[in-house]
Write a protein that holds these residues in place. Structure first.
Motif, PDB file in Angstrom:
ATOM      1  N   SER A 284       0.839  -1.207   0.000  1.00 39.12           N
ATOM      2  CA  SER A 284       0.000   0.000   0.000  1.00 39.12           C
ATOM      3  C   SER A 284       0.876   1.259   0.000  1.00 39.12           C
ATOM      4  O   SER A 284       0.531   2.263  -0.617  1.00 39.12           O
ATOM      5  N   LEU A 287       2.043   1.792  -3.464  1.00 36.54           N
ATOM      6  CA  LEU A 287       0.945   2.318  -4.282  1.00 36.54           C
ATOM      7  C   LEU A 287       0.797   3.823  -4.043  1.00 36.54           C
ATOM      8  O   LEU A 287       0.637   4.596  -4.990  1.00 36.54           O
ATOM      9  N   ARG A 288       0.876   4.210  -2.785  1.00 37.47           N
ATOM     10  CA  ARG A 288       0.734   5.643  -2.458  1.00 37.47           C
ATOM     11  C   ARG A 288       1.844   6.445  -3.138  1.00 37.47           C
ATOM     12  O   ARG A 288       1.606   7.510  -3.704  1.00 37.47           O
ATOM     13  N   LEU A 290       3.388   5.630  -5.874  1.00 39.45           N
ATOM     14  CA  LEU A 290       3.126   5.658  -7.317  1.00 39.45           C
ATOM     15  C   LEU A 290       2.002   6.639  -7.658  1.00 39.45           C
ATOM     16  O   LEU A 290       2.056   7.341  -8.663  1.00 39.45           O
ATOM     17  N   GLU A 291       0.985   6.692  -6.804  1.00 43.44           N
ATOM     18  CA  GLU A 291      -0.167   7.545  -7.089  1.00 43.44           C
ATOM     19  C   GLU A 291       0.153   9.013  -6.834  1.00 43.44           C
ATOM     20  O   GLU A 291      -0.259   9.879  -7.588  1.00 43.44           O
ATOM     21  N   GLN A 292       0.864   9.271  -5.734  1.00 47.97           N
ATOM     22  CA  GLN A 292       1.034  10.668  -5.326  1.00 47.97           C
ATOM     23  C   GLN A 292       2.431  11.224  -5.575  1.00 47.97           C
ATOM     24  O   GLN A 292       2.653  12.422  -5.431  1.00 47.97           O
ATOM     25  N   ASP A 330      -5.094  -3.396  -6.779  1.00 50.87           N
ATOM     26  CA  ASP A 330      -4.911  -2.009  -7.233  1.00 50.87           C
ATOM     27  C   ASP A 330      -3.452  -1.740  -7.609  1.00 50.87           C
ATOM     28  O   ASP A 330      -3.159  -1.055  -8.589  1.00 50.87           O
ATOM     29  N   ARG A 334      -1.907  -0.778 -11.303  1.00 50.59           N
ATOM     30  CA  ARG A 334      -1.103   0.445 -11.406  1.00 50.59           C
ATOM     31  C   ARG A 334       0.250   0.125 -12.058  1.00 50.59           C
ATOM     32  O   ARG A 334       0.790   0.904 -12.837  1.00 50.59           O
TER      33      ARG A 334
END
Ligand SMILES: Nc1ncnc2c1ncn2[C@@H]1O[C@H](COP(=O)(O)OP(=O)(O)OP(=O)(O)O)[C@@H](O)[C@H]1O
Length: 413
Positions: A284, A287-288, A290-292, A330, A334
């Protein structure tokens, strides 16, 4: 030497250099008189620091020191620095990585590298700034022309191919003229130009590392670092610290702050090898990031912005792992924005002769392959893929001794 003005260091009034130096632990913010050039010297070398301390003196210059990239980085976060003097031999970071990171994140800070190889301090810069020139003449009273050499990163990959088997024009260092590999080459070239996340899949030994390197080398980020982390090789307990970094004292053993590998890849590419082994607990956080585009160090409160392109690779069947709840769905979606599948060698037998010739040229440049040996290589199923072929050719080159022909008896499958 006594100063014309006073300096306040850690709340202490200092009137001499020695007072300042004793009051000033490494990386402590310093208040300097107006107009002073705050110079941060980053070097683990005590002798070098002492030498420069005697030359870079107030009131024109204000010298602060750090022993590592991480310490310097902390200082830069907290205080203004006009000039950063960098020893290329840092204990924790590649100096080229560090310097490009500083240039990106602190554009107001000039970075100069000290060439300490010859024992002389040589400042290098393609276009010397007035500050660089001034410092150069301070360090070398008989001014000599500055040596034009910014710390350009060495080419990340040197070609290992000989004249007998050069790299395929498609991708750097990747041999493969088969249709399957041409398709891989096309996809790699297409995506390299973008910042898109790439997922390279394929059996072990098919060349996933080479493709990840090619994505970086062919991208506009190629002058910045390619930072590789093998998620399977680092124990779960250490992986988070390695990736995200930590602040001093955040856990037992964190005696000094460190930036993580994600941060070290700033401006460049992060290659997450064996991503299937990334522990669920960390997925997680990845992922954070990569997203932000942000990372938070262990023990830190700040979200630090990073500009990093991610390439991941795996030989695991991630979709099955998602079904078994071993890999976050998710994160999978991604990562798999642009998948590149490397075919096993048994699906591209046409590449075997050229690969074999290339490896032979590397291990036994004096020898040639006989038809008999080639026939054996062509029909083997290669469960270990290109790595196995490479190993077979290395072994054959030893068995060959000084003979000039590699025959069937040298090929141990
Ligand atoms: N197309 C190729 N051309 C030249 N060398 C290759 C090619 N593919 C693989 N190799 C060589 O084979 C060896 C294994 O390649 P690599 O490490 O990239 O495989 P991998 O798929 O990442 O394996 P793993 O999943 O085990 O990490 C390396 O020595 C690499 O240089």
């Amino acid at each position: 030497m006594y100063l014309h003005e006073h300096y306040v260091v850690r709340g202490r009034l200092c009137q001499s250099e020695s007072q300042i130096m004793s009051a000033l632990p490494i990386s402590e913010p310093v208040s300097a008189p107006a107009g002073a050039i705050i110079t941060l010297l980053v070097s683990p070398n005590g002798r070098l620091r002492r030498e420069l301390r005697e030359k870079i003196v107030p009131p024109r210059w204000m010298l602060v020191e750090a022993q590592s990239g991480a310490e310097a980085f902390e200082y830069l976060h907290d205080s203004r620095v006009d000039l950063l003097l960098l020893d290329p031999m840092l204990p924790d970071l590649e100096s080229t990585e560090f310097s490009s990171m500083v240039l990106e994140r602190f554009p107001e800070t000039q970075v100069l590298t000290l060439n300490t190889h010859t024992g002389q301090l040589v400042l290098g810069s393609t276009s010397p700034t007035p500050l660089a020139t001034e410092l150069s003449s301070l360090l070398h009273p008989q001014p000599s022309a500055p040596v034009p050499s910014w710390p350009v990163p060495p080419p990340a990959l040197q070609s290992v191919m000989s004249a007998r088997g050069g790299p395929d024009p498609g991708l750097p260092n990747v041999i493969g003229g088969s249709d399957a590999m041409r398709r891989v080459s096309e996809l790699t070239r297409m995506v390299a130009q973008r910042d898109t996340t790439v997922l390279v899949t394929g059996e072990s030994g098919t060349g996933k590392d080479l493709i990840a390197q090619a994505v970086h080398l062919l991208s506009p980020r190629h002058r910045h670092p390619l930072v590789v982390i093998n998620c399977a090789a680092i124990p779960e307990a250490l992986l988070e610290a390695e990736l995200f970094g930590y602040t001093k004292g955040s856990f037992t053993g964190a005696v000094q702050s460190r930036i993580g590998r994600i941060h070290a890849a700033h401006g460049g590419t992060l290659f997450l090898d064996e991503i299937g082994d990334m522990p669920l607990s960390l997925q997680s956080k990845i992922l954070r990031f990569l997203e932000q585009g942000e990372v938070q160090r262990i023990g830190g409160n700040d979200n630090l912005k990073v500009d990093v392109r991610v390439v991941a690779a795996t030989n695991a069947a991630l979709p099955q792992m998602v079904q078994q709840k071993l890999f976050r769905e998710d994160l999978y979606f991604r990562l798999a924005i642009f998948p590149i599948r490397l075919p096993p060698l048994r699906e591209r037998f046409g590449d075997v002769p050229r690969l074999a010739a290339t490896f032979l040229a590397r291990f036994a440049p004096h020898a040639t392959l006989t038809e008999e040996a080639l026939a054996m290589l062509r029909t083997h199923p290669w469960p270990g893929n290109v790595r196995e072929l490479r190993n077979v050719m290395e072994r054959a080159s030893i068995l060959l001794g000084n003979e000039r022909e590699l025959r069937g008896e040298h090929v141990v499958l």
